[in-house]
Design a protein around this motif. Structure first.
Motif, short mmCIF file in Angstrom:
data_model
loop_
_atom_site.label_atom_id
_atom_site.label_comp_id
_atom_site.label_asym_id
_atom_site.label_seq_id
_atom_site.Cartn_x
_atom_site.Cartn_y
_atom_site.Cartn_z
N LEU A 1 -13.11 -0.32 6.78
CA LEU A 1 -11.68 0.02 6.71
C LEU A 1 -11.46 0.95 5.53
O LEU A 1 -12.09 0.79 4.49
N PRO A 2 -10.54 1.90 5.64
CA PRO A 2 -10.42 2.95 4.63
C PRO A 2 -9.66 2.59 3.35
O PRO A 2 -9.70 3.34 2.39
N VAL A 3 -8.94 1.49 3.39
CA VAL A 3 -8.11 1.13 2.23
C VAL A 3 -8.54 -0.23 1.70
O VAL A 3 -8.43 -1.23 2.42
N ALA A 4 -9.03 -0.28 0.47
CA ALA A 4 -9.41 -1.57 -0.14
C ALA A 4 -8.78 -1.60 -1.52
O ALA A 4 -8.85 -0.61 -2.26
N ASN A 5 -8.18 -2.73 -1.89
CA ASN A 5 -7.52 -2.78 -3.20
C ASN A 5 -8.47 -3.27 -4.28
O ASN A 5 -9.62 -3.64 -4.01
N ALA A 6 -8.00 -3.24 -5.51
CA ALA A 6 -8.86 -3.54 -6.65
C ALA A 6 -8.83 -5.01 -7.04
O ALA A 6 -9.30 -5.35 -8.10
N SER A 7 -8.34 -5.81 -6.26
CA SER A 7 -8.53 -7.27 -6.20
C SER A 7 -7.28 -8.12 -5.96
O SER A 7 -6.17 -7.77 -6.33
N MET A 8 -7.55 -9.25 -5.37
CA MET A 8 -6.60 -10.35 -5.26
C MET A 8 -7.22 -11.52 -6.02
O MET A 8 -8.32 -11.41 -6.56
N TYR A 9 -6.53 -12.65 -6.10
CA TYR A 9 -7.06 -13.77 -6.88
C TYR A 9 -8.32 -14.37 -6.25
O TYR A 9 -9.32 -14.61 -6.91
N ASP A 10 -8.24 -14.63 -4.95
CA ASP A 10 -9.38 -15.27 -4.29
C ASP A 10 -9.21 -15.14 -2.78
O ASP A 10 -8.26 -14.49 -2.32
N ALA A 11 -10.13 -15.72 -2.04
CA ALA A 11 -10.09 -15.59 -0.57
C ALA A 11 -8.84 -16.25 0.01
O ALA A 11 -8.20 -15.70 0.91
N ALA A 12 -8.49 -17.41 -0.51
CA ALA A 12 -7.35 -18.15 0.06
C ALA A 12 -6.04 -17.39 -0.14
O ALA A 12 -5.23 -17.27 0.79
N THR A 13 -5.81 -16.87 -1.35
CA THR A 13 -4.57 -16.15 -1.59
C THR A 13 -4.57 -14.81 -0.89
O THR A 13 -3.52 -14.32 -0.48
N ALA B 1 -14.49 -3.54 10.90
CA ALA B 1 -13.74 -2.45 11.55
C ALA B 1 -14.27 -2.22 12.96
O ALA B 1 -13.50 -1.94 13.88
N ASP B 2 -15.58 -2.32 13.15
CA ASP B 2 -16.16 -2.10 14.47
C ASP B 2 -15.77 -3.21 15.43
O ASP B 2 -15.76 -3.01 16.65
N ALA B 3 -15.44 -4.36 14.90
CA ALA B 3 -15.01 -5.48 15.74
C ALA B 3 -13.49 -5.46 15.95
O ALA B 3 -12.94 -6.38 16.53
N GLY B 4 -12.85 -4.45 15.42
CA GLY B 4 -11.41 -4.31 15.63
C GLY B 4 -10.53 -4.90 14.55
O GLY B 4 -9.33 -5.06 14.75
N ALA B 5 -11.11 -5.21 13.39
CA ALA B 5 -10.30 -5.82 12.34
C ALA B 5 -9.23 -4.86 11.83
O ALA B 5 -9.49 -3.69 11.63
N ASP B 6 -8.04 -5.40 11.60
CA ASP B 6 -6.96 -4.65 10.98
C ASP B 6 -6.92 -4.91 9.48
O ASP B 6 -6.47 -4.09 8.69
N VAL B 7 -7.37 -6.10 9.10
CA VAL B 7 -7.38 -6.52 7.70
C VAL B 7 -8.68 -7.29 7.45
O VAL B 7 -9.15 -8.01 8.34
N VAL B 8 -9.26 -7.12 6.27
CA VAL B 8 -10.39 -7.95 5.87
C VAL B 8 -10.04 -8.61 4.54
O VAL B 8 -9.55 -7.96 3.62
N VAL B 9 -10.25 -9.92 4.49
CA VAL B 9 -10.05 -10.65 3.23
C VAL B 9 -11.34 -11.39 2.93
O VAL B 9 -12.31 -11.30 3.69
N GLY B 10 -11.36 -12.13 1.83
CA GLY B 10 -12.56 -12.88 1.49
C GLY B 10 -12.78 -12.92 0.00
O GLY B 10 -11.85 -12.67 -0.77
#
Lengths: 469, 441, 124
Positions: B126-138, B254-263
């Protein structure tokens, strides 16, 4: 003092991207069948010496508190004691949270200890260490308020926020599903009590307040404020961003606050790390303790246990927050003790007052404490850029809006007299620099002024995006 | 040393006197404008101690943690973190710096975060990734909020697998409470999605379908694209949860059709740390303005050179306030730096090799478990990643307790199921684990 | 500094304009100057309905985000897609190429708006 920051340049850029040095493509082997694996992984493949050089250069082009003064208002960029670094790392911290409690007695003891210290410092009865940042702490606190009201059969819809409050307060209230009602300040820069009385009512879930406020002023009418909010059935929330001004001298619990968050990466000196991880523990009065997010650590006869409070709002983090920040904060408090904490607030307030006295800028509101808001005679953003050339990080600019061309300045207690004088000199030197110099600033930092308009109009957020151009 | 109560205050008494004189105050107390009614004159009861004592005390306290080998996973993992990570990332310029609001003086950190974002772009597709969130759950919570915000979706239901870790579900429930969304579950089989069951469960109120790979039971999800198709047919966004080591090997979301990836990316650079996380958030170009958290972009500076800056800040709380995409401010930036250093050190070969070990190690250990009387493994007929579930004749909590007594920690996940995680950091201890298991099973 | 205030428009005190002849809507020269470099505009879709006095979108510069308030009520018949790639048109030509949307509206709604003279008096 002038500061010529290290700068590595090469053909139209500074330090090259890792992807520009060497990339390789690695193909999956046969651990998994082809239909379950990706195509080749294309990433930079530097050798260790190249990794070391790359990041060393990047560090040289980064300015931290150890480089020079960092007087960002409401950020409390104080010195980060080095002895906490080792305590935050391995191996002692390298435990998995899914161990049963009995196998985690050390970690839980530290957690319990910090809970206890924070409760004492804030005048609260119970603390959860789960929120991983101040904003997360606010989110938690507003959810606690929400749960409290629902338990009383009350569906309130509004959260009151002073106009000069930190942006997170507004965003938090909205995220929790509340409408934000802005409470104006009076001419003296403090909450306008009459306006508050008019705004508070049966829909008020909470008032979020920082005290001292973002102008550095103590809300003298805090007891009356608390009464207004409580009479309307709302809760009083304390944003702990400015707690450094009050350590050991006043406690939110004594002022009538029901719930608060602490910013350990501000008040308790854990390193900012370029934007986290910090931690935003939440403290509450006994009445609200049942709503805290799980887990809270309790001390039982047979040891420490992680418990879920009876009416817990649930969770705001997948585990127990940010351990490195928790253990550092615990160690810092243990090092300073009562006396050291009192000395922190005393010197923070002294330093701010001294700096304000030394600089030639108008400071419309007072008496302030650990931070003051000066008014620049020109665009505050330009003033800030020129300050960089004098080896200091500028204050926070253009906020709060109550002051024109605001420069919100918090030196903290960790600045020496000599560095305060240098900081004052930087302020005054910029005031003497001409307009063109300000517009061309900064000149001595690693990069010159960066075009933020183009960055927003044409977002290029990865080296892949650059390659596509 | 100034001999003061606070060693981090660089004033001598004489200097303090000079300063008080300059401000015209007799004592520091005069500078406080705190009404008597709220002054605190008491003590917290915390003695101050010297550095050596505090270090020893904290070490001793932490020493009370049981000395066990952790075969634990389920969303928090331990991998070997090379020495360069501490050495470089903990340089004080990085460690003591602030969020990069003045890019000219923070190009170094900004570039490191830009490189980290790029790493995630390559891993997720995916072309847009941010510079972090707290964790996978949030991060999952924020994905739900994004799904609610975008115009493409209509409805209010988030679909998650029934096996979603309870803690992640609890965080999701907290996040959806504000906007009043609901969380529904879909069935799983063999530790992964039951696609027919998912399709049957999906209503036209769906706005997000979430699937993890590997799943919380350690199974590689074989039907990722099928889950994506089901989400698309239901008019919902498809959100995939994973981590950078797994994504070095598994099919690209992305190849599987994901719109968002978290983790959680703390599998790189941090290792086990009592649950501290590094949330991942990546998405499509069209949702760029709905992305929470910090974004670092490339631009030019006044000298015409490429330079980096935080960008699209109008999404964020300090400008947009109550209309912000999220209230997130301080996040996990330093951990993103650590992860980036670790990834650079591994390179793509190292990442793929590590990921393949994450398949081979649990596969081999499961076979060994299966050879122990009273144990059947793996329970799920799937390819494993880092971990697997084993069935025990003896109640699982007894098995886990007995193993713990012998110095090995495993999860008890059901009455007769234990879950075991093995990575390169515990691979050398598996013989001991098997021996202990043989005794207790 | 003297701002452009074309005579063939009506204005809202929140700086939106509408061209009565064809229902074209935009923001004023004063507004674009206040905002600084526009980086993004969020607008409704064709077919959506906007209500006089209520927010119908947002205009972002690097330093601020401003709500857009509908000068009239009605159905959106066209949206300026050029702003996707070139938001700077709002700064460069706020009354021409930087238009925001076209709306089908009721003449009566214009009574609530400011005349060019009244608007000029407000901003000066």
């Amino acid at each position: 003092m002038r500061h010529d920051q290290a700068r590595w340049t090469e053909e139209g850029a500074y330090e090259p991207l890792l992807s520009e040095t060497r990339t390789e493509t690695a193909e999956p082997g046969d651990a998994l069948p082809d239909d379950l694996t990706r195509d080749g992984l294309e990433l930079p493949a530097p050798a260790e010496p190249e990794v070391a050089r790359h990041y060393t250069r990047l560090a040289q082009m980064t300015y931290g508190v150890d480089s020079g003064p960092f007087p960002l208002g409401s950020c409390t960029m104080k010195y980060n004691p080095k002895f906490t670094d080792a305590l935050a790392g391995r191996p002692e911290g390298a435990v998995h949270p899914d161990r049963p409690d009995e196998a985690l007695q050390g970690t839980l003891a530290v957690c319990h200890g910090l809970q206890r210290h924070l409760a004492a410092i804030g005048g609260m009865d119970a603390v959860s260490l789960q929120p991983p940042a101040g904003a997360a702490g606010e989110f938690t606190g507003i959810h606690v308020a929400r749960a409290h009201h629902r338990a009383n059969g009350d569906e309130r819809s509004e959260v009151l926020v002073p106009e000069g409050a930190h942006g997170t307060n507004f965003a938090t209230a909205a995220m929790a599903g509340y409408d934000v009602v802005e409470v104006p300040a009076g001419d003296d820069g403090r909450v306008d009590l009459d306006a508050l009385r008019a705004a508070a009512g049966p829909e008020t879930a909470a008032l979020m307040l920082t005290n001292p406020n973002t102008l550095g002023l103590f809300e003298r009418d805090i007891q009356a404020i608390a009464d207004v909010v409580h009479d309307a059935g709302g809760l009083l929330y304390y944003d702990g961003a400015n707690l450094n001004a009050l350590l050991g001298r006043a406690r939110p619990g004594d002022m009538g606050f029901d719930v608060m968050h602490y910013n350990v990466h501000k008040t308790f000196a854990t390193p900012h790390g370029g934007g986290g991880p910090g931690a935003g523990p939440v403290g509450v009065t006994e009445e609200l303790a049942p709503y805290l997010p799980a887990p809270v650590v309790e001390e039982r006869e047979d040891g420490y246990r992680r418990v879920e409070p009876l009416r817990s709002i649930g969770k705001v983090h997948g585990f127990h927050g940010n351990w490195p920040a928790v253990v550092r904060a615990y160690a810092y408090i243990a090092r300073l003790g009562d006396e050291g904490l009192r000395a922190a607030s005393a010197n923070a307030v002294l330093n701010a007052n001294y700096l304000a006295e030394r600089i030639d800028f108008d400071i419309p509101y007072g008496p302030f404490h650990h931070e003051f808001v000066a008014s620049a005679d020109r665009d505050a953003a330009d003033v800030a850029k020129r300050m960089l050339d004098y080896g200091v990080h500028p204050p926070t600019t253009k906020w709060p809006e109550a002051v024109d061309e605001a420069l919100m300045t918090e030196p903290t207690e960790a600045e020496s007299l000599a560095d305060l004088d240098r900081l004052a000199e930087a302020f005054d030197q910029v005031a003497r620099d001409d307009d063109e110099t300000l517009r061309n600033a900064p000149e001595r930092t690693a990069a010159r002024r960066v075009d933020q308009t183009d960055a927003a109009r044409n977002p290029r957020l990865s080296w892949q995006a650059l390659d596509e151009e | 040393m100034t001999g003061d109560a606070n060693p981090y205050v660089p004033h001598s008494d004489a200097e303090r006197a000079t300063m008080l004189d300059a401000v015209g105050a007799d004592g520091v107390e005069d500078l406080f404008d705190v009404p008597d009614g709220v002054r605190f004159d008491g003590d917290f009861g915390i003695p101050s101690r010297d550095e050596r004592s505090v270090r020893r005390e904290v070490r001793d306290t932490l020493g009370a943690n049981a000395d066990v080998t952790e075969f634990l996973g389920r969303g928090h993992y331990d991998h070997y973190v090379p020495a360069v990570v501490d050495d470089l990332a903990d340089r004080s310029e990085f460690l003591t710096s602030y969020t990069q609001y003045q890019p000219e003086i923070a190009q170094g950190f900004l570039q490191a975060l830009f490189e980290y974002q790029s790493l995630l772009v390559e891993l997720t597709g995916l072309p847009v990734a941010n510079a972090s969130m707290y964790d996978a759950a949030t991060a999952l919570g924020e994905a739900a909020l994004l799904a609610d915000r975008v115009r493409a979706t209509h409805g209010d239901a988030i679909y998650v697998p029934e096996t979603l870790r309870a803690e992640r579900r609890a965080v999701l429930d907290t996040y959806v409470a504000g906007p009043g969304l609901t969380v529904e579950t879909y069935p799983t089989a063999e530790g992964t999605a039951d696609v027919a069951g998912l399709r049957a469960a999906l209503g036209d109120d769906a706005i997000l379908v979430y699937a993890e790979t590997p799943t919380v039971r350690g199974c590689v999800e074989p039907a990722l694209s099928a889950v994506g198709d089901a989400a698309e047919d239901a008019g919902a966004l498809f959100c995939v949860g994973s981590d950078p080591v797994a994504l070095s090997l598994l099919e690209r979301p992305a190849d599987a059709g994901a719109d968002v990836v978290v983790g959680d990316a703390s599998v790189l650079g941090l290792g086990a740390s009592y649950g501290t996380g590094l949330g991942v958030f990546a998405t499509r170009e069209e949702y760029l303005r709905q992305v929470p958290g910090r974004l670092v972009g490339a631009s030019e500076d006044a000298s015409g050179r490429r330079a980096y800056t935080l960008t699209l800040q109008t999404r964020e709380q300090h400008i947009r306030r109550e209309r912000a995409t999220s209230n997130i401010c301080t996040n996990q930036a330093h951990l993103a730096l650590r992860a980036a250093v670790h990834a650079a050190w591994l390179g793509p070969d190292g990442l793929v090799a590590l990921a393949e070990r994450c398949v081979e190690l649990p596969r081999n250990l499961a076979a060994e478990f299966d050879g122990v009387a009273g144990v059947r493994a793996p329970v799920d007929d799937r390819h494993p990643f880092r971990e697997f579930v084993a069935e025990t004749a003896r109640p699982a909590d007894e098995v886990a307790a007995a193993l713990l007594d012998r110095g090995y920690a495993v999860h008890a996940v059901d009455d007769h199921e234990v879950q075991v995680c093995v990575t390169e950091t515990t691979a050398d201890e598996t013989d001991g684990l098997i021996a202990a298991l043989t005794e207790v099973a | 500094m003297s701002f452009d205030v074309p005579a063939d428009r009506r204005y809202r005190e929140s700086h939106e304009w509408i061209r009565s002849a064809d229902g074209r809507v935009g923001i004023s020269d004063f507004a674009q100057d206040e905002l600084g470099d526009v980086v993004f505009v969020e607008l409704p879709a064709e077919g959506d309905r906007i209500e006089q006095g209520e927010t119908f979108g947002v205009v972002e510069s690097i330093k601020a985000v401003s709500n857009l308030y509908a000068p009239v009520s009605g159905e959106v018949t066209a949206v300026n897609d050029a702003l996707d790639q070139a938001p700077e048109l709002v700064n460069e030509d706020p009354y021409g190429e930087g238009w925001l949307l076209d709306v089908e509206f009721d003449e009566g709604d214009l009574d609530a708006l400011l005349t060019p003279d009244a608007y000029r008096a407000q901003i000066e």
